[in-house]
Write an enzyme that holds these catalytic residues in place. Sequence first.
Site, PDB file in Angstrom:
ATOM      1  N   ILE A  14    -140.814  70.949  18.381  1.00  0.00           N
ATOM      2  CA  ILE A  14    -140.729  70.891  16.911  1.00  0.00           C
ATOM      3  C   ILE A  14    -140.548  69.447  16.461  1.00  0.00           C
ATOM      4  CG2 ILE A  14    -139.258  71.506  14.945  1.00  0.00           C
ATOM      5  CD1 ILE A  14    -138.673  74.194  16.328  1.00  0.00           C
ATOM      6  N   ALA A  83    -132.618  67.056  17.866  1.00  0.00           N
ATOM      7  CA  ALA A  83    -132.427  67.211  19.316  1.00  0.00           C
ATOM      8  C   ALA A  83    -131.532  68.399  19.622  1.00  0.00           C
ATOM      9  CB  ALA A  83    -131.801  65.931  19.880  1.00  0.00           C
ATOM     10  N   GLY A  84    -131.991  69.244  20.513  1.00  0.00           N
ATOM     11  CA  GLY A  84    -131.200  70.422  20.853  1.00  0.00           C
ATOM     12  C   GLY A  84    -131.568  70.966  22.218  1.00  0.00           C
ATOM     13  N   THR A  86    -130.738  74.420  25.155  1.00  0.00           N
ATOM     14  CA  THR A  86    -130.137  75.739  25.409  1.00  0.00           C
ATOM     15  C   THR A  86    -129.580  75.768  26.822  1.00  0.00           C
ATOM     16  OG1 THR A  86    -132.282  76.588  26.150  1.00  0.00           O
ATOM     17  CG2 THR A  86    -131.658  77.068  23.875  1.00  0.00           C
ATOM     18  N   ASP A  88    -128.546  79.195  28.128  1.00  0.00           N
ATOM     19  CA  ASP A  88    -128.275  80.597  27.834  1.00  0.00           C
ATOM     20  C   ASP A  88    -127.631  81.315  29.015  1.00  0.00           C
ATOM     21  OD1 ASP A  88    -129.591  80.009  25.484  1.00  0.00           O
ATOM     22  OD2 ASP A  88    -131.314  81.320  25.853  1.00  0.00           O
ATOM     23  N   GLN A 141    -126.820  85.474  18.812  1.00  0.00           N
ATOM     24  CA  GLN A 141    -127.850  85.922  19.756  1.00  0.00           C
ATOM     25  C   GLN A 141    -127.224  86.224  21.112  1.00  0.00           C
ATOM     26  OE1 GLN A 141    -131.031  86.759  19.757  1.00  0.00           O
ATOM     27  NE2 GLN A 141    -131.048  86.979  21.982  1.00  0.00           N
ATOM     28  N   TYR A 147    -124.883  78.176  21.947  1.00  0.00           N
ATOM     29  CA  TYR A 147    -125.947  77.690  21.054  1.00  0.00           C
ATOM     30  C   TYR A 147    -125.704  78.163  19.612  1.00  0.00           C
ATOM     31  CZ  TYR A 147    -130.873  76.890  19.617  1.00  0.00           C
ATOM     32  OH  TYR A 147    -132.023  76.480  18.994  1.00  0.00           O
ATOM     33  N   PRO A 177    -135.268  77.351  11.957  1.00  0.00           N
ATOM     34  CA  PRO A 177    -136.471  77.957  12.508  1.00  0.00           C
ATOM     35  C   PRO A 177    -136.128  79.288  13.182  1.00  0.00           C
ATOM     36  CG  PRO A 177    -136.176  75.692  13.310  1.00  0.00           C
ATOM     37  CD  PRO A 177    -134.887  76.129  12.680  1.00  0.00           C
ATOM     38  N   TYR A 179    -138.195  82.005  15.941  1.00  0.00           N
ATOM     39  CA  TYR A 179    -138.758  81.747  17.286  1.00  0.00           C
ATOM     40  C   TYR A 179    -140.118  81.052  17.138  1.00  0.00           C
ATOM     41  CZ  TYR A 179    -134.977  84.165  19.573  1.00  0.00           C
ATOM     42  OH  TYR A 179    -133.728  84.500  20.043  1.00  0.00           O
TER      43      TYR A 179
HETATM   44  N1  CAA Z   1    -130.102  92.087  23.731  1.00  0.00           N
HETATM   45  C1  CAA Z   1    -129.478  93.040  24.472  1.00  0.00           C
HETATM   46  N2  CAA Z   1    -129.423  93.003  25.813  1.00  0.00           N
HETATM   47  C2  CAA Z   1    -130.044  91.991  26.437  1.00  0.00           C
HETATM   48  C3  CAA Z   1    -130.705  90.962  25.732  1.00  0.00           C
HETATM   49  C4  CAA Z   1    -130.733  91.070  24.349  1.00  0.00           C
HETATM   50  N3  CAA Z   1    -131.359  90.157  23.592  1.00  0.00           N
HETATM   51  N4  CAA Z   1    -131.198  90.080  26.632  1.00  0.00           N
HETATM   52  C5  CAA Z   1    -130.851  90.543  27.853  1.00  0.00           C
HETATM   53  N5  CAA Z   1    -130.165  91.687  27.728  1.00  0.00           N
HETATM   54  C6  CAA Z   1    -129.613  92.538  28.781  1.00  0.00           C
HETATM   55  C7  CAA Z   1    -130.618  92.798  29.888  1.00  0.00           C
HETATM   56  O1  CAA Z   1    -131.455  93.896  29.540  1.00  0.00           O
HETATM   57  C8  CAA Z   1    -129.715  93.126  31.056  1.00  0.00           C
HETATM   58  O2  CAA Z   1    -129.206  94.418  30.918  1.00  0.00           O
HETATM   59  P1  CAA Z   1    -128.909  95.335  32.221  1.00  0.00           P
HETATM   60  O3  CAA Z   1    -127.843  94.611  32.985  1.00  0.00           O
HETATM   61  O4  CAA Z   1    -128.454  96.629  31.636  1.00  0.00           O
HETATM   62  O5  CAA Z   1    -130.224  95.403  32.935  1.00  0.00           O
HETATM   63  C9  CAA Z   1    -128.616  92.107  30.808  1.00  0.00           C
HETATM   64  O6  CAA Z   1    -128.584  91.822  29.436  1.00  0.00           O
HETATM   65  C10 CAA Z   1    -128.919  90.816  31.507  1.00  0.00           C
HETATM   66  O7  CAA Z   1    -127.936  90.686  32.349  1.00  0.00           O
HETATM   67  P2  CAA Z   1    -128.118  89.684  33.561  1.00  0.00           P
HETATM   68  O8  CAA Z   1    -126.816  89.634  34.222  1.00  0.00           O
HETATM   69  O9  CAA Z   1    -129.328  90.044  34.368  1.00  0.00           O
HETATM   70  O10 CAA Z   1    -128.404  88.342  32.759  1.00  0.00           O
HETATM   71  P3  CAA Z   1    -128.769  86.963  33.353  1.00  0.00           P
HETATM   72  O11 CAA Z   1    -127.541  86.278  33.815  1.00  0.00           O
HETATM   73  O12 CAA Z   1    -129.910  87.075  34.303  1.00  0.00           O
HETATM   74  O13 CAA Z   1    -129.249  86.246  32.032  1.00  0.00           O
HETATM   75  C11 CAA Z   1    -130.595  85.926  30.091  1.00  0.00           C
HETATM   76  C12 CAA Z   1    -130.482  86.561  31.451  1.00  0.00           C
HETATM   77  C13 CAA Z   1    -130.196  84.454  30.140  1.00  0.00           C
HETATM   78  C14 CAA Z   1    -129.692  86.647  29.110  1.00  0.00           C
HETATM   79  C15 CAA Z   1    -132.066  86.089  29.689  1.00  0.00           C
HETATM   80  O14 CAA Z   1    -132.318  87.458  29.472  1.00  0.00           O
HETATM   81  C16 CAA Z   1    -132.447  85.322  28.453  1.00  0.00           C
HETATM   82  O15 CAA Z   1    -132.770  84.158  28.536  1.00  0.00           O
HETATM   83  N6  CAA Z   1    -132.453  85.970  27.291  1.00  0.00           N
HETATM   84  C17 CAA Z   1    -132.930  85.367  26.068  1.00  0.00           C
HETATM   85  C18 CAA Z   1    -131.843  84.756  25.253  1.00  0.00           C
HETATM   86  C19 CAA Z   1    -132.486  84.162  24.024  1.00  0.00           C
HETATM   87  O16 CAA Z   1    -133.029  84.850  23.191  1.00  0.00           O
HETATM   88  N7  CAA Z   1    -132.443  82.844  23.880  1.00  0.00           N
HETATM   89  C20 CAA Z   1    -133.095  82.181  22.820  1.00  0.00           C
HETATM   90  C21 CAA Z   1    -133.831  80.994  23.376  1.00  0.00           C
HETATM   91  S1  CAA Z   1    -134.945  80.248  22.192  1.00  0.00           S
HETATM   92  C22 CAA Z   1    -133.956  79.404  21.155  1.00  0.00           C
HETATM   93  O17 CAA Z   1    -132.768  79.324  21.300  1.00  0.00           O
HETATM   94  C23 CAA Z   1    -134.628  78.702  20.020  1.00  0.00           C
HETATM   95  C24 CAA Z   1    -134.144  79.201  18.730  1.00  0.00           C
HETATM   96  O18 CAA Z   1    -133.402  78.501  18.048  1.00  0.00           O
HETATM   97  C25 CAA Z   1    -134.610  80.477  18.212  1.00  0.00           C
END
Ligand code: CAA
Length: 240
Positions: A14, A83-84, A86, A88, A141, A147, A177, A179
Site C-alpha cells: 500500500i 509502515a506496519g 503483522t 499473527d 481480529q 495488531y 483499509p 483486506y
Molecule cells: N475465526 C475463527 N477461528 C479461526 C480463525 C478466525 N478468523 N482463524 C483461525 N481460526 C481457528 C482455526 O480454524 C483453528 O481451529 P481448530 O483448532 O478448531 O481447527 C484455530 O483457529 C487455529 O488454531 P492453530 O493453533 O492451528 O493456529 P495457528 O497457531 O496455526 O495460527 C493463524 C494460525 C495464525 C491464526 C492463521 O490461521 C492466520 O494467519 N489467520 C489469519 C489472521 C488474519 O486474518 N490476519 C490478518 C492479516 S492481514 C492484515 O492484518 C492486514 C489488515 O490490516 C487487514
Amino acid sequence: MARTALVTGGSRGIGAAISQALKAQGCNVAATYAGNDEAAAKFTEETGIKTYKWNVGSYEDSAAGIAKVEEEMGPIDIVVANAGITRDAPFHKMTPQQWQEVIDTNLTGVFNTVHPIWPGMRERKFGRVIVISSINGQKGQFAQVNYAATKAGDLGIVKSLAQEGARAGITANAVCPGYIATEMVMAVPEKVREAIIGQIPAGRLGEPEEIARCVAFLASDDSGFINGSTISANGAQFFV
Ligand code: CAA
C-alpha cells in the site's frame, strides 16, 4: 509550490501505491523502508522516488532520518505513517516478543515518525498527517490481539493530534483499509484468506491504489476541514 511528503514503508505494498499517488499529485516524495534493499532500489529505479532506510521503531533513527530527508528535500508538509507489520498468533500462543515487535513498529512507530516533524508543521502553519490504521483496529481480529491493539491506538493518536493541530493549520486523519491484495494479506493461509473474502460484500480484495487515492485526497490542500476523521475503505466488510 510542490509539497514535500514522507511515506513510511513507502516502497512496497500500500505504501508504494501511496508514494506514487502523491508523486502524481505533484509532491516531492521520500519513501522509507526497513530492510529490503533490493525492493527499494527497484522501486526508485521504476518510479524515480527516493528511498531512505531506517527502523521506525527507533526514535533516534527516525529523528536522524527525517533530518536527512528535510536537509535534502526541504521541510516535510505531508507525513503518511504507513509502515506496519503483522505477527499473527492466537492469544494463548502469542509471545511477548510478537506483542512487542508489533507495538514498536505499528504504534510507537507512528509517534516516532510524526513527533520530529510536528514542530516544523506548527511553525509553518501547515501540515497533513495521515495514519494507515486497519479494519482490524476497528473490529478486532482472531489472532491479532497485538495488531488490533496498535491499529485502534493509531486512531486515538489521530483524534488527539487533530485537536492539537487544528489551529495551526495541521490536519490528522486515518485511513482504515480492509483486506487489500498485498504481500501481508497473501501471507494469510489460503483457506483462511478465502473465508475472509467470503465475508467481503464486494466479493474481492481491495487494490493498493484504492487506498492511495483516499490518502492523496486527505493530503491535498482541498481537505483542510476534514480533521480527526477515519476513511474506511473495505468493500462494505465493516461499518463503524
Ligand atoms: N475465526 C475463527 N477461528 C479461526 C480463525 C478466525 N478468523 N482463524 C483461525 N481460526 C481457528 C482455526 O480454524 C483453528 O481451529 P481448530 O483448532 O478448531 O481447527 C484455530 O483457529 C487455529 O488454531 P492453530 O493453533 O492451528 O493456529 P495457528 O497457531 O496455526 O495460527 C493463524 C494460525 C495464525 C491464526 C492463521 O490461521 C492466520 O494467519 N489467520 C489469519 C489472521 C488474519 O486474518 N490476519 C490478518 C492479516 S492481514 C492484515 O492484518 C492486514 C489488515 O490490516 C487487514
